[in-house]
Every structure is written in structure tokens, then in C-alpha cells.
Motif scaffolding. Structure first.
Motif, mmCIF file in Angstrom:
data_model
loop_
_atom_site.group_PDB
_atom_site.id
_atom_site.type_symbol
_atom_site.label_atom_id
_atom_site.label_comp_id
_atom_site.label_asym_id
_atom_site.label_seq_id
_atom_site.Cartn_x
_atom_site.Cartn_y
_atom_site.Cartn_z
ATOM 1 N N THR A 21 0.837 -1.201 0.000
ATOM 2 C CA THR A 21 0.000 0.000 0.000
ATOM 3 C C THR A 21 0.868 1.245 0.000
ATOM 4 O OG1 THR A 21 -0.101 0.142 2.408
ATOM 5 C CG2 THR A 21 -1.758 -1.246 1.311
ATOM 6 N N ARG A 36 0.657 3.606 2.127
ATOM 7 C CA ARG A 36 1.065 3.872 3.505
ATOM 8 C C ARG A 36 2.352 3.121 3.828
ATOM 9 N NH1 ARG A 36 -2.310 5.685 7.298
ATOM 10 N NH2 ARG A 36 -4.118 4.924 6.117
ATOM 11 N N ASP A 37 2.397 1.829 3.420
ATOM 12 C CA ASP A 37 3.597 1.022 3.703
ATOM 13 C C ASP A 37 4.818 1.586 2.990
ATOM 14 O OD1 ASP A 37 1.678 -2.075 3.593
ATOM 15 O OD2 ASP A 37 2.038 -0.654 5.249
ATOM 16 N N ALA A 89 5.322 4.644 1.932
ATOM 17 C CA ALA A 89 5.730 5.929 2.505
ATOM 18 C C ALA A 89 6.587 5.720 3.744
ATOM 19 C CB ALA A 89 4.486 6.758 2.844
ATOM 20 N N SER A 90 6.213 4.739 4.564
ATOM 21 C CA SER A 90 6.993 4.432 5.760
ATOM 22 C C SER A 90 8.384 3.941 5.390
ATOM 23 C CB SER A 90 6.244 3.375 6.596
ATOM 24 O OG SER A 90 7.004 2.990 7.726
ATOM 25 N N ILE A 96 3.168 9.464 -4.012
ATOM 26 C CA ILE A 96 2.608 9.607 -2.664
ATOM 27 C C ILE A 96 2.016 10.998 -2.495
ATOM 28 C CG2 ILE A 96 3.157 9.589 -0.199
ATOM 29 C CD1 ILE A 96 5.396 7.608 -0.829
ATOM 30 N N ASP A 103 -7.222 7.216 -0.612
ATOM 31 C CA ASP A 103 -6.956 6.294 0.490
ATOM 32 C C ASP A 103 -5.488 5.880 0.473
ATOM 33 O OD1 ASP A 103 -8.516 3.159 1.602
ATOM 34 O OD2 ASP A 103 -7.009 4.477 2.529
ATOM 35 N N LEU A 104 -4.798 6.005 1.623
ATOM 36 C CA LEU A 104 -3.386 5.621 1.694
ATOM 37 C C LEU A 104 -3.202 4.115 1.670
ATOM 38 C CD1 LEU A 104 -2.038 8.144 4.353
ATOM 39 C CD2 LEU A 104 -1.736 8.202 1.881
ATOM 40 N N ASP A 105 -4.274 3.370 1.806
ATOM 41 C CA ASP A 105 -4.172 1.905 1.745
ATOM 42 C C ASP A 105 -4.367 1.389 0.321
ATOM 43 O OD1 ASP A 105 -5.801 1.787 4.945
ATOM 44 O OD2 ASP A 105 -3.658 1.560 4.485
#
Length: 730
Positions: free
Chosen positions: A19, A21-22, A24-25, A53, A62-64
Motif C-alpha cells: 500500500t 502507507r507502507d 511511505a513508511s 505519494i 486512500d493511503l491503503d
């Protein structure tokens, strides 16, 4: 340098199922701004960067969301580990606002050259798998290595120069001081670099050059008990003096110059021997035309004695009759080589070439003149030209006789105008010039084009005719230029060659060229200029070998003035204009045409029709707006519709002034009962035929009949009067 030498091996890769979100981390933790996306076999399928991003955040998505829906999939630039990095660079252009400086030019103050492909990260792929990444950090490392390499090469080059080189900046501080300068000036580079030149060398003149901007040559400088020759020159950038450079040479090298002078003397003696050994006559004059030198061959070539020419001015030799003209004086006047045929007083014809020789100031100081006796060669050439002229004349006459007496069923020539035109056509058939055939509709422009093809060197090649007014505009481009596979909906899978390609080695006749749309006129102009085409949907230029003949019944010059036809294309097409006269200007051909067409249709339909003399008289009184085509159609109609073998004026249409026309003028009669609609149509047709014969424009016809002009045009098309309508419509 290979990519594998500097790339980051085994880079971080992403899965398409991860995703946003993942990822970006991961980017924050690894401090990276992008990574390749690979499938389960490690094969590159996309790129995902911080830009993706940021776009997700900006759009409120949605970030997912899996990154497969957002990653870049197409047009991904990659390289192989064994590829050369230099293949991906050229200049100059910017990458992300940063200019990369070429090391060699950077030292000299110039900015050049960057990547061939602009990228922040370049996946390195072997097979289909990602084996490394090449980033901006790697790029910087490569250029630093190149900078060091080129800087080292520059120092090596300067130190390898035999002459001493000293360069100062705009403040007069020494920036370049090579080994030869150390040797000649007696100081080390470490001791003078960065210091003012006047402080290190009080007698130097380089600061004067820096101040005035004037170059100095052969300046004598005494330094450390040495006498040196120095050349000083300013260094400028964008019109501003930013420094100066001095080049030093030890004066002892003059001994070498002395030895070279001795060699020059020997070379001069050798050249003297060559000058005298020349088979052609040679003589040299000064810049004023006075003869200063000549060889013995000149006496044999011109029949003149050397003492008669030596020291004399060429003007004097021309005035006294030694030469008919002077190529030497012309070469001095024109300041360029000149070649002439001259006749000497002894009757010899000589080919003379004068070549001016200039000094450093651009002044003519000598003229070298070469003379060759071509008396016998000229006589042979004249004889050959006479024979070739006779041969060409006989060939033209023979071709004209063939045309005149050959049994061509489609050609009737019995007027002086057409005979003169056909003689010109035969001559034009032998060359490859573009021809524009002009004339009213129905005069036989296509037959003229066929005649040119049949009598040209291209007669074994194809003859293709394209009517530019009969093909829809959206299809005309692909018809002329062809198209590639998938160029448009419905295109053939294998593509199609256009008529320009199909006519290769032959002639392409573009009839009704005045109907060509303006956008295609531009493409046709390129074909005429460059002799190459590009298919629709293609990118490759295809050379063509085809002769273009255009035909029109419109006034193209008037259309140019009305901005309906391109002026440049008009002049390209109108290289050789041919104007075919209308039938009304060659009425004497009507009897021959009538006999020709009568024989043609009698034979076709197995009939034995003949024409009464008064019919010919009626034909001679008519103006024939449809020209030969109208006459042929009328003869065919009379042959197939008359019930008797002799065609009389009773059988002629009313507009030709026969007895039926006179009767129709007084009353309207019918011979039998027919449906009213058919009777009205017959009357309309006869009335329009008579109106077209009497009046010249549809505007006048509409006025006389009391109807709109559009009604006249529509009715004319309905009853097959289109040939005449196109000739008189306004």
C-alpha cells in the motif's frame, strides 16, 4: 565506464500489492524518494516515487491503495549493467534545475552537456530482473571522477607544450604557469601561481595587454639574462576581457628558422624545374598585369616568343593583337579564378585559366595563368556538336512523323494550333520537367499527358492518373501518399502504397489539380522539392522517382490571388505550361473529329451512319462549351438514337439551331400521350440546353428563366449538363 562499476547493487524493490502507507513508511525509514516495483519473479513492472505519494495526499485518496494502481508502468528508461554510462549523456540541457559541468570546459568557464535521458533514478536490469539502481548520487560520483581525469589531462597537456605559457586573470594574478615557462623564466609554478604578474616579472608587458585589450606579437622580453620572443593576447568572454595569456619562445629557435630558409631555397629551385617542365604554357604576372615570368612551353602553345611577352602588360598584348582577350586582367578584376577560350594572333585557340594569388592583406600580388592548345580539340568538338544537333533534329522530326501518321485512334490533329502544340509536346517528352496542362474541360488534357508518357524515356514505366476532384478529401491523402499499418480505422493490416510510389519510374498525372485541398498542397510542394514522401501514419521518408504532370481547367493564377491555391506550389507546377485551346478556337478540326467519332461508334455498334453536310455547318456555328468531350458524346447519341442512316439537322438537339429548334420556338408539340411528369422533364431539359448554348453563365440563365441560380445548377446536374455547367458556372 560501465553502470555495474558505480551502481547500487541489490536495491530495495517494492511489490505491487504494497500500500501507499507502507511504501511511505519505507521511504522515510530508508531516506529514499523512489524504488522499482517488481513481480514475484523479480522482473521490473513499474516505478513508484515520492511524487506518487504526494499526488495521493493532494487528491485525498486512500493511503491503503495498492501501489499497482498508481505506479508508472510505461516508458520506463532502463539500462543494463554492461551498458556504457557515456551513451546516456549529451548536452547541453538541465536536469531537475541542476547543470552538470563538463570538467574540461568547466575549468575554462563554460557550462556544457548533460544526460541524454533525464532521470533521478535509473533501474539497472539484466534480462528482466532488477540488479541495481543508478541515482543522482552515482551521477555525481561519475562526474567527479571525470573532473579529476580531465583536470589531470589538462595539466599534462599544458606541461607538454614546448613554449612557455603564462596566463593571468582580470586582476593580473597568475593562474597558469606550465613547465616550459618554469624553464624559460627561471621560477617554479609554486612560487608564482596566485601572485601578481608584475610583482613576479617586473618587465612583463602582459598587464598592458590586459588593460588595452590589444594583442602583441613578437615582443622581445629580457628575463634572467635570456632574450625571449613573446606573443600576448587578451582572453575575452561575452565581449569582456577576463584575462590575458602570454606565450614565450626562446630566440635561439631562429637558427631553426634559418635552416628552414635554406630548405625553402632548395624547394624554390625544385619548383622552378617543375614550372619549366610543365607541358602546358605557364606565365605569371604581378598584381597590375605585367608579365614577370613564363616557361618555354608557352612559346609552343601560343606561338609567341618569350621576349615578346616578358615585361609587357597584358592590356598592351591584347591591344596589339597577341590575344583576343586577357583572362589575367579578368582574374585581377574579379579576384577569383577565371577560365576563357582565347584566340592568339597566330590563329591558335587556347584554353586559358587565370588564378589570382593574394597576400596577407587580401591584395592580388600575382596571377598564375595556364594555357593549353585546344585548336584541334575545338574543331572536333564543333563537329561533334553539329552531328549531335542533326541527330537530335532528325530524332524530333521522326517522332513528329510517327505521331502524325501513326494510326492512333484517340488523337485527331488537323489544325495549326494543335500541330504546334504537339511538336512542343514531343520535345517536352524527352526531358523530366514538371508540366502544367491548362485548358477547359473536355479539350483532351489527359490525352496530352498520355502522349508525353508514350514518347518519353519513362514510357516503359507506369502512367497513373489521379482526379483530385473526384476523390473525397479525407481519402485523397492516403490515395496519394499511402498509409502504414494502423494509420486509421479500416486501414489494411499490411498498409498500402500510394500513387506516388506506384508510379515509380513512370509518370503521375494529377488532373483537376485546382481542387487539391490546401493541406495537401503543402505535402505536394514537399514532394516536388525533396522528391520524397511520408506515408500517412508513418515517420520514414521514402524517396520517389516519378515525373509529375498536372492538369486543370481552372485559372490557378487567379486562385493564387484569391488565396485558394498556394503561390509557391503554383510556381513549382508551372515550370513548363501547356495551354490546350478550346474547340471553338480550332473549328477547322470539327469535320475530322466528326469523321473520327462516327467511324468509332459505327464500328462499336455495327452500324453504318453518316452525317449530312448541313450538320457539319451547324456544328461549326456552335461554340462547344463542353469541347471535344461534348462533341464525342453528341455523335454517340446521334448514332444510337437516329432511326435512319443519314443524320440530318432534324436529328440535332434544339440548342444547335436545327429545324426542330425553329419549330419549338413557335410552339410546343407532342407526338404521343406520355405521363405529364416525363413531358415536363423533357421540356425542362430542352429549355436548359438552349439556355446553356445562348448564355455563358448560370447567373444569366437564371435571370432569363426567372428562377434562382441554385435551381439552374441543380437542374443541369439532373439532366447531365454538368460538363457545360462547370465551364460556365460563376
Amino acid at each position: 565506464m560501465k553502470f555495474k562499476e558505480v551502481m547500487t547493487p541489490n536495491p530495495l524493490t517494492l511489490s505491487p500489492d504494497q500500500t501507499v502507507r507502507d511504501v511511505a513508511s519505507i521511504f522515510l525509514g530508508r531516506r529514499i524518494d523512489g524504488a522499482p516495483v517488481v513481480n514475484e519473479w523479480g522482473e521490473l513492472i513499474g516505478l513508484f516515487t515520492k511524487s506518487h505519494i504526494m499526488r495521493v495526499v493532494a487528491e485525498g485518496r486512500d493511503l491503503d491503495t495498492p501501489i499497482r494502481d498508481l505506479m508508472t508502468k510505461d516508458n520506463i528508461i532502463t539500462a543494463g549493467p554492461d551498458d556504457d554510462i557515456d551513451d546516456f549523456y549529451q548536452g547541453p540541457e538541465e536536469i531537475s534545475g541542476t547543470k552538470i559541468i563538463d570538467p574540461l570546459h568547466g575549468l575554462m568557464g563554460g557550462e556544457v552537456a548533460i544526460q541524454k535521458a533525464q532521470f533521478g533514478r535509473l533501474p539497472i536490469v539484466e534480462g528482466k530482473k532488477v540488479v541495481g539502481m543508478f541515482t543522482r548520487t552515482d551521477t555525481t560520483k561519475v562526474f567527479l571522477e571525470q573532473l579529476q581525469k580531465v583536470g589531470s589531462e589538462l595539466v599534462t597537456i599544458l606541461d607538454s607544450v614546448h613554449n612557455g605559457i603564462l596566463s593571468v586573470d582580470r586582476r593580473g594574478d597568475i593562474r597558469v604557469f606550465n613547465r616550459a615557462a618554469e624553464r624559460l623564466l627561471g621560477k617554479s609554478a609554486e612560487a608564482v601561481l596566485g601572485k601578481n604578474a608584475k610583482a613576479c616579472f617586473p618587465t612583463t608587458k602582459i598587464l598592458e595587454t590586459l588593460k588595452t585589450g590589444e594583442a602583441r606579437y613578437a615582443v622581445r622580453v629580457n628575463i634572467n639574462n635570456k632574450t625571449l620572443i613573446s606573443n600576448h593576447a587578451p582572453i575575452t568572454k561575452d565581449g569582456e576581457i577576463i584575462g590575458a595569456v602570454a606565450v614565450f619562445q626562446d630566440i635561439t629557435e631562429l637558427e631553426e628558422i634559418s635552416r628552414e630558409l635554406e630548405y625553402t631555397k632548395e624547394l624554390n629551385a625544385e619548383l622552378d624545374a617543375i614550372f619549366e617542365s610543365s607541358y602546358d604554357g605557364l606565365f605569371v604576372t604581378d598584381g597590375n598585369g605585367f608579365v614577370v615570368r613564363l616557361n618555354k612551353a608557352l612559346e609552343r602553345t601560343t606561338g609567341l616568343k618569350g621576349e615578346e611577352m616578358l615585361g609587357k602588360n597584358m592590356r598592351e598584348l591584347v591591344d596589339t593583337g597577341y590575344f583576343s582577350d586577357s583572362v589575367t586582367l579578368l582574374a585581377i578584376e574579379k579576384r577569383e579564378p577565371v577560365t576563357l577560350l582565347e584566340k592568339t594572333g597566330a590563329g591558335k585557340i587556347i584554353l586559358v585559366t587565370g588564378n589570382p594569388i593574394f597576400n596577407q592583406k587580401g591584395e592580388v600580388v600575382r596571377v598564375l595563368t595556364n594555357c593549353r592548345d585546344i585548336t584541334e580539340l575545338t574543331e572536333l568538338r564543333d563537329k561533334l556538336e553539329r552531328m549531335q544537333g542533326l541527330s537530335k533534329h532528325y530524332a524530333t522530326q521522326l517522332q513528329q512523323l510517327r505521331m502524325k501518321y501513326a494510326e492512333w485512334q484517340h488523337m485527331v490533329i488537323s489544325s495549326a494550333k494543335m500541330e504546334n502544340l504537339m511538336e512542343l509536346v514531343v520535345r517536352l517528352a524527352q526531358v523530366d520537367s514538371t508540366i502544367l496542362i491548362q485548358g477547359e474541360s473536355g479539350v483532351g488534357k489527359e490525352l496530352i499527358a498520355e502522349t508525353i508518357h508514350a514518347n518519353s524515356p519513362r514510357r516503359k514505366g507506369p502512367f497513373i492518373k489521379v482526379n483530385c476532384g473526384a476523390i473525397p478529401e479525407n481519402l485523397l491523402e492516403s490515395e496519394l501518399f499511402g498509409y502504414e499499418e494502423g494509420a486509421f480505422t479500416g486501414a489494411r493490416k499490411e498498409g498500402k502504397a500510394g500513387t506516388f510510389e506506384l508510379a515509380g519510374g513512370g509518370i503521375l498525372f494529377l488532373d483537376e489539380i485546382g481542387e487539391l485541398p490546401l493541406n495537401l498542397q503543402v505535402k505536394l510542394l514537399r514532394v516536388l522539392q525533396d522528391r520524397e514522401i511520408t506515408r500517412v501514419g508513418g515517420t520514414k521518408s521514402i524517396p520517389i522517382d516519378v515525373r509529375i504532370i498536372a492538369g486543370t481547367n481552372r485559372d490557378l493564377a487567379k486562385m493564387v490571388g484569391e488565396k485558394l491555391f498556394r503561390e509557391d506550389l503554383f510556381y513549382r507546377l508551372n515550370v513548363v505550361p501547356l495551354v490546350v485551346p478550346p474547340l471553338r478556337e480550332r473549328l477547322e478540326e470539327i469535320p475530322a473529329f466528326v469523321g473520327h467519332f462516327l467511324s468509332k461508334y459505327n464500328q462499336r455498334y455495327s452500324l453504318h451512319k453518316r452525317v449530312a453536310p448541313e450538320v457539319i455547318d451547324a456544328f461549326m456555328q456552335y461554340n462547344w462549351p463542353g469541347n471535344v468531350r461534348e462533341l464525342e458524346n453528341l455523335i454517340e447519341r446521334l448514332v444510337v438514337t437516329t432511326a435512319h442512316d443519314t443524320i440530318t439537322c432534324e436529328d440535332l438537339p434544339p440548342y444547335l439551331g436545327g429545324s426542330r429548334a425553329n419549330q419549338a420556338a413557335s410552339e410546343i408539340a407532342v407526338s404521343e400521350v406520355i405521363p405529364l411528369r416525363y413531358a415536363i422533364e423533357a421540356l425542362e431539359k430542352q429549355l436548359l440546353e438552349k439556355a446553356f448554348a445562348k448564355y455563358k453563365t448560370t447567373r444569366k440563365i437564371a435571370k432569363e428563366l426567372g428562377v434562382n441560380q441554385s435551381t439552374v445548377v441543380r437542374k443541369a446536374a439532373k439532366y447531365g449538363l454538368g460538363a457545360r455547367r462547370s465551364a460556365v458556372n460563376t
